[in-house]
Structures are given as C-alpha cells and as structure tokens.
Design a protein around this motif. Structure first.
Motif, mmCIF file in Angstrom:
data_model
loop_
_atom_site.group_PDB
_atom_site.id
_atom_site.type_symbol
_atom_site.label_atom_id
_atom_site.label_comp_id
_atom_site.label_asym_id
_atom_site.label_seq_id
_atom_site.Cartn_x
_atom_site.Cartn_y
_atom_site.Cartn_z
ATOM 1 N N LEU A 168 1.108 3.433 0.923
ATOM 2 C CA LEU A 168 2.370 3.774 1.546
ATOM 3 C C LEU A 168 3.414 2.773 1.081
ATOM 4 C CD1 LEU A 168 3.794 5.559 3.650
ATOM 5 C CD2 LEU A 168 3.137 3.891 5.374
ATOM 6 N N GLY A 169 4.530 3.259 0.594
ATOM 7 C CA GLY A 169 5.601 2.385 0.117
ATOM 8 C C GLY A 169 6.476 1.906 1.258
ATOM 9 N N TYR A 170 7.422 1.039 0.917
ATOM 10 C CA TYR A 170 8.300 0.475 1.940
ATOM 11 C C TYR A 170 9.124 1.563 2.614
ATOM 12 C CZ TYR A 170 11.571 -2.510 4.367
ATOM 13 O OH TYR A 170 12.309 -3.113 5.345
ATOM 14 N N ASP A 171 9.626 2.527 1.864
ATOM 15 C CA ASP A 171 10.450 3.581 2.459
ATOM 16 C C ASP A 171 9.673 4.392 3.491
ATOM 17 O OD1 ASP A 171 12.692 2.876 0.997
ATOM 18 O OD2 ASP A 171 12.268 4.309 -0.622
ATOM 19 N N GLY A 172 8.440 4.750 3.162
ATOM 20 C CA GLY A 172 7.617 5.497 4.107
ATOM 21 C C GLY A 172 7.304 4.677 5.342
#
Length: 96
Positions: free
Chosen positions: A11-15
């Motif tokens: 999971l990336g920072y935006d998610g």
C-alpha cells in the motif's frame, strides 16, 4: 488501478493517507495523518528501551538529529518522570 490488497503490492502513501483520513472522519478527529503513526512508533520503541541505533534502523532514519525529532515526546516524558523521582514525588501522587 487495481486494489493493492488483491495485487500483492504494498500500500502506497496515498492509499494509506486516504484510509487514515476515513478513519479520522469516522472518529470525529480530522487532525489525524499517517505521519502521526511514525511519531507514535518512535516514541513507543523509545519508551520500550530500544537502543537508538536499532530504533533508527527500524524507522529508516540515518541521523541522530532526525531520530530525536521523532522521539522527543517520550524523551520529555522520561525527563519529567526522572525529575519527579529525584525530588521524591511520583507522577501519580495527589499531594499538594
């Protein structure tokens, strides 16, 4: 964009940011941000007595200065508790 839960990707920072904001909204606290968890983790491992060298490694931090910035909350608390012990008072005392 595929759902990270099902694609095997991290999971990336935006998610993460979107998930934390949803939780914050449902908990009626709009000020919560994913970065708060980084500070919380740093303070938690410092209170647990983790060597700063290991703490920096766990957090992916290279300098002592940056590590101190993340852990200053627990260091201030530890200093206050040490002071109270030095003058013979416990933090939980209700003495006046």
């Amino acid at each position: 964009m595929p759902d990270p839960k099902h694609s095997g990707e991290r999971l990336g920072y935006d998610g993460l940011y979107k998930m934390v904001k949803k939780v914050a909204a449902s908990a009626t606290t709009e000020e919560l941000k994913p970065h708060h968890f980084r500070h919380s983790f740093g303070n938690t491992i410092t209170r647990a007595g983790v060597d700063p060298l290991y703490g920096k490694e766990l957090m992916g931090i290279k300098t002592d200065k940056v590590y101190r910035r993340y852990t200053q909350g627990s260091l201030k608390q530890a200093a206050a508790q040490a002071y109270l012990r030095a003058i013979g008072e416990d933090e939980g005392d209700d003495q006046i």
